[in-house]
Design an enzyme around this catalytic site. Structure first.
Site, PDB file in Angstrom:
ATOM      1  N   LYS A  40       0.875  -1.099   0.063  1.00 62.23           N
ATOM      2  CA  LYS A  40      -0.022   0.047   0.027  1.00 62.23           C
ATOM      3  C   LYS A  40       1.020   1.374  -0.006  1.00 62.23           C
ATOM      4  CE  LYS A  40      -3.985  -1.990   2.032  1.00 62.23           C
ATOM      5  NZ  LYS A  40      -4.791  -1.829   0.766  1.00 62.23           N
ATOM      6  N   ALA A  42       3.854   1.724  -1.022  1.00 62.43           N
ATOM      7  CA  ALA A  42       4.568   1.888  -2.418  1.00 62.43           C
ATOM      8  C   ALA A  42       3.575   2.172  -3.603  1.00 62.43           C
ATOM      9  CB  ALA A  42       5.334   0.548  -2.908  1.00 62.43           C
ATOM     10  N   GLU A 139       0.006  -1.297   7.076  1.00 59.00           N
ATOM     11  CA  GLU A 139       0.969  -2.644   6.508  1.00 59.00           C
ATOM     12  C   GLU A 139       2.321  -2.810   7.418  1.00 59.00           C
ATOM     13  OE1 GLU A 139      -1.049  -4.412   2.675  1.00 59.00           O
ATOM     14  OE2 GLU A 139       0.522  -3.006   2.387  1.00 59.00           O
ATOM     15  N   THR A 219     -14.392   5.359   1.012  1.00 61.13           N
ATOM     16  CA  THR A 219     -14.585   4.696  -0.484  1.00 61.13           C
ATOM     17  C   THR A 219     -15.424   3.591  -0.625  1.00 61.13           C
ATOM     18  OG1 THR A 219     -12.601   3.226  -0.360  1.00 61.13           O
ATOM     19  CG2 THR A 219     -12.173   5.618  -0.811  1.00 61.13           C
ATOM     20  N   GLY A 221     -15.901   1.652  -3.618  1.00 61.12           N
ATOM     21  CA  GLY A 221     -15.976   0.782  -4.838  1.00 61.12           C
ATOM     22  C   GLY A 221     -16.695   1.552  -5.905  1.00 61.12           C
ATOM     23  N   ALA A 248      -5.384  -2.124  -5.895  1.00 61.05           N
ATOM     24  CA  ALA A 248      -4.921  -0.786  -5.823  1.00 61.05           C
ATOM     25  C   ALA A 248      -5.862   0.388  -6.047  1.00 61.05           C
ATOM     26  CB  ALA A 248      -3.553  -0.582  -6.559  1.00 61.05           C
ATOM     27  N   ALA A 249      -7.381  -0.092  -6.219  1.00 66.92           N
ATOM     28  CA  ALA A 249      -8.271   1.178  -6.355  1.00 66.92           C
ATOM     29  C   ALA A 249      -8.034   2.210  -5.371  1.00 66.92           C
ATOM     30  CB  ALA A 249      -9.459   0.734  -6.662  1.00 66.92           C
ATOM     31  N   GLY A 250      -8.198   1.760  -4.023  1.00 66.65           N
ATOM     32  CA  GLY A 250      -8.179   2.570  -3.005  1.00 66.65           C
ATOM     33  C   GLY A 250      -6.833   3.261  -2.729  1.00 66.65           C
ATOM     34  N   ASP A 251      -5.477   2.714  -3.272  1.00 67.08           N
ATOM     35  CA  ASP A 251      -4.362   3.505  -3.174  1.00 67.08           C
ATOM     36  C   ASP A 251      -4.128   4.757  -4.035  1.00 67.08           C
ATOM     37  OD1 ASP A 251      -3.638   1.573  -1.184  1.00 67.08           O
ATOM     38  OD2 ASP A 251      -2.838   0.198  -2.369  1.00 67.08           O
ATOM     39  N   SER A 279      -7.570   3.060 -12.885  1.00 68.47           N
ATOM     40  CA  SER A 279      -6.633   2.105 -12.294  1.00 68.47           C
ATOM     41  C   SER A 279      -7.314   0.826 -12.264  1.00 68.47           C
ATOM     42  CB  SER A 279      -6.220   2.322 -11.037  1.00 68.47           C
ATOM     43  OG  SER A 279      -7.122   2.017  -9.877  1.00 68.47           O
ATOM     44  N   GLY A 284      -3.387  -5.322 -11.894  1.00 65.09           N
ATOM     45  CA  GLY A 284      -2.271  -5.294 -11.213  1.00 65.09           C
ATOM     46  C   GLY A 284      -2.334  -3.979 -10.235  1.00 65.09           C
TER      47      GLY A 284
HETATM   48  P1  ATP Z   1      -8.434  -1.973  -2.764  1.00 63.12           P
HETATM   49  O1  ATP Z   1      -8.247  -2.419  -1.564  1.00 63.12           O
HETATM   50  O2  ATP Z   1      -8.870  -2.796  -3.876  1.00 63.12           O
HETATM   51  O3  ATP Z   1      -7.222  -0.956  -3.135  1.00 63.12           O
HETATM   52  P2  ATP Z   1     -10.408  -0.214  -1.555  1.00 63.12           P
HETATM   53  O4  ATP Z   1     -11.634  -1.201  -1.258  1.00 63.12           O
HETATM   54  O5  ATP Z   1      -9.440   0.387  -0.663  1.00 63.12           O
HETATM   55  O6  ATP Z   1      -9.766  -0.899  -2.810  1.00 63.12           O
HETATM   56  P3  ATP Z   1     -12.535   0.891  -3.264  1.00 63.12           P
HETATM   57  O7  ATP Z   1     -13.603   1.481  -2.294  1.00 63.12           O
HETATM   58  O8  ATP Z   1     -12.845  -0.402  -3.808  1.00 63.12           O
HETATM   59  O9  ATP Z   1     -11.274   0.886  -2.354  1.00 63.12           O
HETATM   60  O10 ATP Z   1     -12.311   1.888  -4.321  1.00 63.12           O
HETATM   61  C1  ATP Z   1     -11.636   3.110  -4.228  1.00 63.12           C
HETATM   62  C2  ATP Z   1     -12.126   3.992  -5.105  1.00 63.12           C
HETATM   63  O11 ATP Z   1     -11.862   3.729  -6.508  1.00 63.12           O
HETATM   64  C3  ATP Z   1     -13.601   4.188  -5.257  1.00 63.12           C
HETATM   65  O12 ATP Z   1     -14.172   5.164  -4.207  1.00 63.12           O
HETATM   66  C4  ATP Z   1     -14.036   4.451  -6.612  1.00 63.12           C
HETATM   67  O13 ATP Z   1     -14.071   5.876  -6.765  1.00 63.12           O
HETATM   68  C5  ATP Z   1     -13.000   3.778  -7.496  1.00 63.12           C
HETATM   69  N1  ATP Z   1     -13.558   2.641  -7.921  1.00 63.12           N
HETATM   70  C6  ATP Z   1     -13.409   1.269  -7.466  1.00 63.12           C
HETATM   71  N2  ATP Z   1     -14.249   0.361  -8.035  1.00 63.12           N
HETATM   72  C7  ATP Z   1     -14.466   0.959  -9.018  1.00 63.12           C
HETATM   73  C8  ATP Z   1     -15.169   0.493 -10.242  1.00 63.12           C
HETATM   74  N3  ATP Z   1     -15.786  -0.526 -10.222  1.00 63.12           N
HETATM   75  N4  ATP Z   1     -15.426   1.375 -11.383  1.00 63.12           N
HETATM   76  C9  ATP Z   1     -15.210   2.757 -11.086  1.00 63.12           C
HETATM   77  N5  ATP Z   1     -14.550   3.164 -10.298  1.00 63.12           N
HETATM   78  C10 ATP Z   1     -14.180   2.455  -9.122  1.00 63.12           C
END
Ligand code: ATP
Length: 300
Positions: A40, A42, A139, A219, A221, A248-251, A279, A284
């Site tokens: 996370k 990096a 982490e 966040t 998803g 890495a959506a959250g990162d 992302s 990845g």
């Molecule tokens: P991860 O642990 O997989 O890195 P996370 O659970 O910390 O992710 P998420 O809430 O899943 O974080 O996603 C973070 C942000 O990414 C969301 O607020 C949203 O803006 C974007 N996002 C995630 N999934 C999608 C999706 N399927 N389509 C479009 N945007 C998305």
């Protein structure tokens, strides 16, 4: 230009794709294997670097091939790696088994990340003094994050905590965090509340605000994110994209958020929403993080 320091984990993700994960004592053939830089800390640092902001990382790797590759990946992506030290154990790894149906099984060995201790932070207090914003995740040992955030607030810095993987946070760490950015399940753990509805998210978010944090961004998803501060509440929809891998959506969201924070929280979240949407359209962790040019060209 502001300078950001990320204090956190550096891992190699070892991803195996298979029809189904083996049971105990069973050997199966997988279909594909990928070795992808992650962790996370990096990932967030690489996002900031790829977006063209100044970023330095504080963390540790082992004296091994994964460590070398991870340093090179961060360096290539604009992260200042000069303060990373070598620990006397292996580099952190995450073994990720992905089944055909999308189900993940993940085993993390923290390795060098567990050597990111208070003494190391004490030896690098100048790095914190010299920056504008400090970002941390969980982490690495939580005592290290607590100490680093306490010091950062003493020096008047902005602090951003991504409480992942989630554990219950001390009141002091919450008070020393300007912004906390959890996903929904992390919010459940840090508040000890079961969330079953949108109202439940708001109720839990209010509880964290009462504990003394300036702003909370949850966040959600593909449903986007919401912001709750002392004086306002905003909801931000995600872009509709063809998601193939949300690692890495959250990162990438956090990295995007911090690079635009000087324009205000709403603008920072709008930008982060775009960065994280791109992302999830690629496979990845660090490999899926967009450059500034890709963000500028993105049509949502
Ligand atoms: P991860 O642990 O997989 O890195 P996370 O659970 O910390 O992710 P998420 O809430 O899943 O974080 O996603 C973070 C942000 O990414 C969301 O607020 C949203 O803006 C974007 N996002 C995630 N999934 C999608 C999706 N399927 N389509 C479009 N945007 C998305």
């Amino acid at each position: 230009m502001k300078k950001i320091v990320v204090i956190g984990s550096i891992n190699m993700d070892l991803v195996t794709i298979c029809d189904r994960a083996p049971n105990g004592g069973e050997t199966l053939l997988g279909t594909e294997f990928f070795q992808i830089p992650g962790g996370k800390g990096a990932n967030q640092a690489v996002t900031i670097g790829k977006l063209g902001s100044r970023v330095v990382i504080l963390g540790k790797v082992g004296d091994d091939l994964f460590g070398k590759e991870l340093l090179s990946s961060m360096d290539k992506n604009g992260v200042d790696i000069q303060f990373i030290e070598k620990a006397p154990v292996s580099t952190g790894i995450a073994k990720i088994v992905v089944e055909k149906n999308g189900q993940n099984r993940i085993l993390v060995v923290p390795g060098a990340n567990s050597y990111v201790d208070i003494e190391y932070i004490d030896n690098h207090l100048d790095v914190i003094k010299d920056c504008d914003v400090v970002i941390g995740q969980l982490e690495i040992p939580i005592s290290t994050v607590e100490y680093a955030f306490k010091k950062a607030k003493e020096y008047g810095k902005i602090t951003i905590l991504n409480p992942a993987p989630a554990i219950k946070l001390s009141e002091e760490l919450i008070k020393n965090s300007d912004y906390i950015i959890p996903n929904e399940s992390e919010l459940e753990v840090i508040t000890g509340m079961k969330i079953e509805s949108f109202d439940g998210i708001i109720e839990a978010a209010k509880k964290v605000i009462k504990m003394g944090v300036k702003g909370l961004i949850v966040t959600l998803g593909e449903k986007g994110s919401l912001y709750l501060g002392n004086d306002k509440f905003t909801k931000h929809s995600a872009y509709k994209v063809k998601a193939i891998d949300t690692t890495a959506a959250g990162d990438s969201f956090i990295g995007g958020f911090v690079t635009r924070l000087d324009l205000g929280v709403d603008k920072a979240i709008e930008f982060a929403t775009k960065v994280s949407a791109i992302s999830v359209t690629k496979r990845g962790a660090q490999t899926s993080i967009p450059t500034m040019k890709e963000v500028e060209n993105f049509v949502g």
